[in-house]
Design a protein around this motif. Structure first.
Motif, PDB file in Angstrom:
ATOM      1  N   ILE A   1      -0.263  -4.472  -1.982  1.00 41.32           N
ATOM      2  CA  ILE A   1      -1.395  -5.320  -2.361  1.00 41.32           C
ATOM      3  C   ILE A   1      -1.065  -6.365  -3.414  1.00 41.32           C
ATOM      4  CG2 ILE A   1      -2.995  -3.462  -1.769  1.00 41.32           C
ATOM      5  CD1 ILE A   1      -3.461  -3.028  -4.774  1.00 41.32           C
ATOM      6  N   ASN A   2      -0.006  -6.166  -4.196  1.00 38.01           N
ATOM      7  CA  ASN A   2       0.231  -7.021  -5.356  1.00 38.01           C
ATOM      8  C   ASN A   2       1.046  -8.243  -4.965  1.00 38.01           C
ATOM      9  OD1 ASN A   2       0.107  -7.893  -7.956  1.00 38.01           O
ATOM     10  ND2 ASN A   2       1.703  -6.533  -8.736  1.00 38.01           N
ATOM     11  N   ALA A   3       0.413  -9.147  -4.211  1.00 40.41           N
ATOM     12  CA  ALA A   3       1.088 -10.363  -3.756  1.00 40.41           C
ATOM     13  C   ALA A   3       0.031 -11.385  -3.371  1.00 40.41           C
ATOM     14  CB  ALA A   3       1.994 -10.068  -2.565  1.00 40.41           C
ATOM     15  N   SER A   4       0.449 -12.624  -3.239  1.00 44.40           N
ATOM     16  CA  SER A   4      -0.448 -13.708  -2.821  1.00 44.40           C
ATOM     17  C   SER A   4      -0.276 -14.000  -1.334  1.00 44.40           C
ATOM     18  CB  SER A   4      -0.164 -14.961  -3.658  1.00 44.40           C
ATOM     19  OG  SER A   4      -0.434 -14.728  -5.014  1.00 44.40           O
ATOM     20  N   ALA A   5      -0.188 -12.951  -0.540  1.00 41.66           N
ATOM     21  CA  ALA A   5       0.089 -13.120   0.888  1.00 41.66           C
ATOM     22  C   ALA A   5      -1.088 -13.725   1.638  1.00 41.66           C
ATOM     23  CB  ALA A   5       0.474 -11.779   1.508  1.00 41.66           C
TER      24      ALA A   5
ATOM     25  N   VAL B  83       0.513   7.971 -15.656  1.00 46.14           N
ATOM     26  CA  VAL B  83       0.181   8.713 -14.443  1.00 46.14           C
ATOM     27  C   VAL B  83       1.040   9.973 -14.434  1.00 46.14           C
ATOM     28  CG1 VAL B  83       0.177   8.698 -11.929  1.00 46.14           C
ATOM     29  CG2 VAL B  83      -0.440   6.627 -13.200  1.00 46.14           C
ATOM     30  N   GLU B  84       0.408  11.096 -14.678  1.00 48.32           N
ATOM     31  CA  GLU B  84       1.159  12.345 -14.785  1.00 48.32           C
ATOM     32  C   GLU B  84       1.038  13.209 -13.546  1.00 48.32           C
ATOM     33  OE1 GLU B  84      -0.440  14.084 -18.296  1.00 48.32           O
ATOM     34  OE2 GLU B  84       0.710  12.781 -19.664  1.00 48.32           O
ATOM     35  N   ASP B  85       0.058  12.898 -12.698  1.00 52.88           N
ATOM     36  CA  ASP B  85      -0.137  13.701 -11.495  1.00 52.88           C
ATOM     37  C   ASP B  85       0.771  13.189 -10.383  1.00 52.88           C
ATOM     38  OD1 ASP B  85      -2.083  15.154 -12.838  1.00 52.88           O
ATOM     39  OD2 ASP B  85      -3.636  13.675 -12.297  1.00 52.88           O
ATOM     40  N   ASP B  86       0.487  13.588  -9.186  1.00 52.75           N
ATOM     41  CA  ASP B  86       1.263  13.183  -8.008  1.00 52.75           C
ATOM     42  C   ASP B  86       1.261  11.659  -7.888  1.00 52.75           C
ATOM     43  OD1 ASP B  86       2.313  12.667  -5.527  1.00 52.75           O
ATOM     44  OD2 ASP B  86       1.159  14.210  -4.493  1.00 52.75           O
ATOM     45  N   ALA B  87       2.444  11.053  -8.034  1.00 49.95           N
ATOM     46  CA  ALA B  87       2.536   9.591  -7.992  1.00 49.95           C
ATOM     47  C   ALA B  87       2.157   9.045  -6.631  1.00 49.95           C
ATOM     48  CB  ALA B  87       3.946   9.147  -8.376  1.00 49.95           C
ATOM     49  N   SER B  88       2.435   9.785  -5.565  1.00 49.04           N
ATOM     50  CA  SER B  88       2.066   9.321  -4.225  1.00 49.04           C
ATOM     51  C   SER B  88       0.550   9.328  -4.054  1.00 49.04           C
ATOM     52  CB  SER B  88       2.721  10.213  -3.163  1.00 49.04           C
ATOM     53  OG  SER B  88       4.127  10.082  -3.205  1.00 49.04           O
ATOM     54  N   ALA B  89      -0.105  10.364  -4.558  1.00 44.54           N
ATOM     55  CA  ALA B  89      -1.565  10.418  -4.482  1.00 44.54           C
ATOM     56  C   ALA B  89      -2.177   9.273  -5.278  1.00 44.54           C
ATOM     57  CB  ALA B  89      -2.068  11.760  -5.007  1.00 44.54           C
ATOM     58  N   PHE B  90      -1.526   8.908  -6.393  1.00 44.15           N
ATOM     59  CA  PHE B  90      -2.027   7.788  -7.189  1.00 44.15           C
ATOM     60  C   PHE B  90      -2.009   6.485  -6.400  1.00 44.15           C
ATOM     61  CE2 PHE B  90      -0.871   4.304 -10.229  1.00 44.15           C
ATOM     62  CZ  PHE B  90      -2.151   4.146 -10.756  1.00 44.15           C
ATOM     63  N   GLN B  91      -1.040   6.325  -5.503  1.00 46.77           N
ATOM     64  CA  GLN B  91      -0.981   5.110  -4.688  1.00 46.77           C
ATOM     65  C   GLN B  91      -2.213   4.993  -3.795  1.00 46.77           C
ATOM     66  OE1 GLN B  91       1.576   2.679  -5.160  1.00 46.77           O
ATOM     67  NE2 GLN B  91       1.720   4.089  -6.907  1.00 46.77           N
ATOM     68  N   ARG B  92      -2.650   6.087  -3.223  1.00 50.14           N
ATOM     69  CA  ARG B  92      -3.881   6.066  -2.421  1.00 50.14           C
ATOM     70  C   ARG B  92      -5.088   5.794  -3.310  1.00 50.14           C
ATOM     71  NH1 ARG B  92      -3.060   8.515   2.844  1.00 50.14           N
ATOM     72  NH2 ARG B  92      -5.335   8.642   3.021  1.00 50.14           N
ATOM     73  N   GLN B  93      -5.066   6.386  -4.513  1.00 50.25           N
ATOM     74  CA  GLN B  93      -6.181   6.177  -5.439  1.00 50.25           C
ATOM     75  C   GLN B  93      -6.304   4.714  -5.827  1.00 50.25           C
ATOM     76  OE1 GLN B  93      -6.085   8.606  -9.031  1.00 50.25           O
ATOM     77  NE2 GLN B  93      -7.059   6.943 -10.188  1.00 50.25           N
ATOM     78  N   LEU B  94      -5.179   4.068  -6.115  1.00 54.89           N
ATOM     79  CA  LEU B  94      -5.271   2.672  -6.541  1.00 54.89           C
ATOM     80  C   LEU B  94      -5.740   1.769  -5.397  1.00 54.89           C
ATOM     81  CD1 LEU B  94      -2.715   0.576  -5.656  1.00 54.89           C
ATOM     82  CD2 LEU B  94      -1.466   2.080  -7.194  1.00 54.89           C
ATOM     83  N   LEU B  95      -5.425   2.136  -4.154  1.00 60.99           N
ATOM     84  CA  LEU B  95      -5.942   1.366  -3.016  1.00 60.99           C
ATOM     85  C   LEU B  95      -7.456   1.523  -2.900  1.00 60.99           C
ATOM     86  CD1 LEU B  95      -3.291   2.041  -0.201  1.00 60.99           C
ATOM     87  CD2 LEU B  95      -3.431   0.118  -1.794  1.00 60.99           C
TER      88      LEU B  95
ATOM     89  N   LEU C 153      -7.424  -7.461  -4.080  1.00 66.99           N
ATOM     90  CA  LEU C 153      -8.599  -6.842  -3.483  1.00 66.99           C
ATOM     91  C   LEU C 153      -8.655  -7.081  -1.980  1.00 66.99           C
ATOM     92  CD1 LEU C 153      -9.285  -6.657  -6.495  1.00 66.99           C
ATOM     93  CD2 LEU C 153     -11.677  -7.105  -5.909  1.00 66.99           C
ATOM     94  N   LEU C 154      -8.226  -8.264  -1.540  1.00 69.25           N
ATOM     95  CA  LEU C 154      -8.213  -8.535  -0.106  1.00 69.25           C
ATOM     96  C   LEU C 154      -7.077  -7.778   0.573  1.00 69.25           C
ATOM     97  CD1 LEU C 154     -10.026 -10.828  -1.230  1.00 69.25           C
ATOM     98  CD2 LEU C 154      -9.053 -12.312   0.518  1.00 69.25           C
ATOM     99  N   MET C 155      -5.914  -7.735  -0.072  1.00 62.59           N
ATOM    100  CA  MET C 155      -4.740  -7.085   0.520  1.00 62.59           C
ATOM    101  C   MET C 155      -4.932  -5.585   0.706  1.00 62.59           C
ATOM    102  SD  MET C 155      -2.369  -9.267   1.266  1.00 62.59           S
ATOM    103  CE  MET C 155      -0.958  -8.178   1.432  1.00 62.59           C
ATOM    104  N   SER C 156      -5.851  -4.993  -0.064  1.00 63.23           N
ATOM    105  CA  SER C 156      -6.047  -3.543   0.065  1.00 63.23           C
ATOM    106  C   SER C 156      -6.487  -3.161   1.469  1.00 63.23           C
ATOM    107  CB  SER C 156      -7.068  -3.059  -0.962  1.00 63.23           C
ATOM    108  OG  SER C 156      -8.351  -3.601  -0.702  1.00 63.23           O
ATOM    109  N   ALA C 157      -7.122  -4.081   2.200  1.00 64.98           N
ATOM    110  CA  ALA C 157      -7.548  -3.769   3.574  1.00 64.98           C
ATOM    111  C   ALA C 157      -6.347  -3.498   4.470  1.00 64.98           C
ATOM    112  CB  ALA C 157      -8.377  -4.923   4.134  1.00 64.98           C
ATOM    113  N   ILE C 158      -5.267  -4.257   4.295  1.00 63.14           N
ATOM    114  CA  ILE C 158      -4.051  -4.029   5.091  1.00 63.14           C
ATOM    115  C   ILE C 158      -3.448  -2.688   4.735  1.00 63.14           C
ATOM    116  CG2 ILE C 158      -1.674  -4.813   5.467  1.00 63.14           C
ATOM    117  CD1 ILE C 158      -2.660  -7.665   5.223  1.00 63.14           C
ATOM    118  N   ALA C 159      -3.333  -2.419   3.442  1.00 59.17           N
ATOM    119  CA  ALA C 159      -2.738  -1.156   3.018  1.00 59.17           C
ATOM    120  C   ALA C 159      -3.538   0.033   3.536  1.00 59.17           C
ATOM    121  CB  ALA C 159      -2.658  -1.118   1.496  1.00 59.17           C
ATOM    122  N   ARG C 160      -4.855  -0.059   3.470  1.00 60.69           N
ATOM    123  CA  ARG C 160      -5.688   1.065   3.918  1.00 60.69           C
ATOM    124  C   ARG C 160      -5.589   1.268   5.418  1.00 60.69           C
ATOM    125  NH1 ARG C 160     -11.319   1.090   2.776  1.00 60.69           N
ATOM    126  NH2 ARG C 160     -11.186   3.356   2.597  1.00 60.69           N
ATOM    127  N   THR C 161      -5.481   0.205   6.182  1.00 58.46           N
ATOM    128  CA  THR C 161      -5.309   0.374   7.623  1.00 58.46           C
ATOM    129  C   THR C 161      -4.008   1.112   7.931  1.00 58.46           C
ATOM    130  OG1 THR C 161      -6.690  -1.460   8.375  1.00 58.46           O
ATOM    131  CG2 THR C 161      -4.818  -0.885   9.768  1.00 58.46           C
TER     132      THR C 161
END
Length: 493
Positions: free
Chosen positions: A193-197, A68-80, A146-154
């Motif tokens: 998102i990377n957890a079994s919460a 990941v060579e671009d903005d690492a913070s923007a990549f976090q939104r992209q991965l969500l 995939l389920l946890m991404s809903a929390i992150a996006r909110t």
């Protein structure tokens, strides 16, 4: 009710239930922010040194070799955005709250490298009642990404949320709750998102239900022993000390306490059917299964299960497999089998009570006899419910396929194991309701029977919901208010 304080340790199944169902508030304890700050600095220093860190400056899964060579913070939104692939009916609000608390508890341990502001935002959303809309299908048990991404996006004002009973865009929900969207630093999105919460939160709620259902099962079993005039010598502590199998002594003691009185009545038989005589063994195994599942869940609630993991005290960031919850999946598979065993014994006792007239009881528990159906038609309903329980008891943790180009070639199906076990508890309670109804009817029909103080209270509690059967009437509808009382906390025996 005082707030639940997150400290990085000591969160229990009961704590999750109190927040998820009882609206208990949550606070971040002293020292947690300092711990998170330290881990964040270690993470940032490692990234600045050029270390490859999964999900921070590399792609995920099969894209591991992509830098990941671009903005690492923007990549976090992209991965969500790229991992919002869950579908299906949204999880209930209590499950969402349990998930949010589980992830907050895990964050407070300090191994994620999460920005402290993200933990604060997550806790604020719990307390404000901003609940992400989380689809229910998409976890294979190798984390619940995939389920946890809903929390992150909110939290970043994307997706949808429920607020004050209304579904709306997350941005609007945050605005109405007077909460600001959070900005994601490198790795924050992956940490969210990377957890079994989801599995852990759902597991905690299932265990809270299993504990209350087991207490009700013990009460139903004791009332059945009264109704059948069962031989109480099976509860002699010396017998269970001679074979100290899993929690058998504890199950027998609880039954003895429920049946305690000044003078025990004489038994009506030398040996009762196995569903009665082996109750301490069956219930003891269930107690152990509940205990094992509790241990597995509470380890997750109070652990740093991130990948990669930040070891703040050692100034290290290392890749792990700590998100993999094989032990929890196995614990819930075992719990499901233990519930199925107890349910089968419950159904067998119901048939004994309602059959051709065991131990002097009238046929079908009918006070009028003749062509009266009495309780016997309910044997079909009981059999149907038990079949549904047995179906859910089939193991699922081996049902997975290699995904992500073979990088993720093993999974545990933990959430599916938890979900099916939770579904079994509701069915099991229906069987408990039927056993209580039949046992109460048998007590009414046994002349001269004086109940123990505790079983007298249990009998009265049944009669508060279901009248004694005098002549044939629809017993299915009669069972519903009793089942509802058992399921919703209204049962007070």
């Amino acid at each position: 009710m005082s707030a639940l304080v997150l400290s990085g340790a000591g969160i229990s199944v009961e704590d999750v239930a109190a927040v998820a169902r009882g609206g208990r508030k949550v606070e971040v304890g002293p020292g947690v922010i300092e711990r998170l700050d330290k881990a964040r600095k270690v993470l940032d220093q490692a990234a600045a040194s050029g270390q490859q860190i999964y999900g921070l400056n590399t792609g995920l899964g099969a894209n591991l070799g992509t830098t990941v060579e671009d903005d690492a913070s923007a990549f976090q939104r992209q991965l969500l955005e790229g991992r919002s692939g869950a579908v299906g009916e949204p999880l209930p609000q209590e499950a969402v709250r349990a998930t949010m608390l589980a992830r907050a508890a895990m964050f407070s341990v300090g191994g994620s490298g999460i920005s402290p502001a993200v933990l604060t935002a997550l806790v604020d959303a719990i307390n404000a009642g901003v609940h992400p809309v989380m689809p229910s299908l998409g976890s294979i048990g190798a984390g619940d990404l995939l389920l946890m991404s809903a929390i992150a996006r909110t939290l970043i004002a994307e997706g949808e949320a429920d607020y004050q009973g209304r579904r709306m865009p997350s941005a609007k929900a945050l605005m109405m709750a007077r909460l600001a969207p959070v900005s994601l630093a490198p790795k924050d999105g992956l940490s969210l998102i990377n957890a079994s919460a989801v599995s852990t939160g759902a597991g905690a709620l299932a265990l809270a239900d299993a504990l209350s259902a087991f207490e009700q099962q013990q009460q139903a079993g004791a009332l059945t022993m009264e109704a059948l005039g069962a031989n109480r010598t099976i509860l002699d502590p010396r017998l269970h000390l001679a074979r100290p199998a899993a929690c058998q002594q504890l199950a027998a003691k609880e039954l003895r306490d429920l049946l305690a009185r000044d003078e025990q009545p004489p038994p009506t038989t030398l040996q009762d059917p196995l569903s009665v005589r082996c109750m301490p063994s069956i219930h003891g195994a269930l107690i152990q299964a509940i205990d094992n599942a509790r241990l597995a869940v509470e380890i997750e609630l109070n652990a740093a299960a991130d990948n990669p993991l930040v070891l703040g005290e050692d100034n290290l960031v290392l890749s792990t497999g700590n998100f993999h919850t094989a032990s929890m999946a196995l614990a819930f598979e075992t719990l499901g089998l233990a519930i199925a065993q107890a349910s089968a014994a419950t159904a067998a006792r119901f048939v004994q009570l309602t059959g051709s007239g065991r131990n002097g009881l009238p046929k079908y528990l009918s006070p009028i006899g003749g062509a009266s159906a009495g309780f016997v038609p309910l044997q079909k309903t009981v059999t149907a419910i038990l079949a549904a329980i047995r179906h859910k008891a089939n193991p699922v943790m081996l049902d997975f396929l290699p995904v992500s180009e073979g990088v993720e070639d093993h999974a545990t199906q933990t959430l599916l194991a938890v979900t099916k076990s939770a579904g079994m508890i509701g069915l099991w309670r229906r069987l408990i309701a039927f056993e209580l109804m039949a046992a109460a009817q048998a007590v009414d029909l046994r002349e001269g029977l004086t109940l123990a103080p505790a079983t007298g209270v249990i009998h009265a509690a049944v009669r508060a919901h279901v009248a004694s059967l005098r002549e044939d009437r629809p017993l299915g509808p009669d069972a519903e208010p009793l089942y509802a009382s058992l399921a919703n906390g209204g049962w007070r025996a």
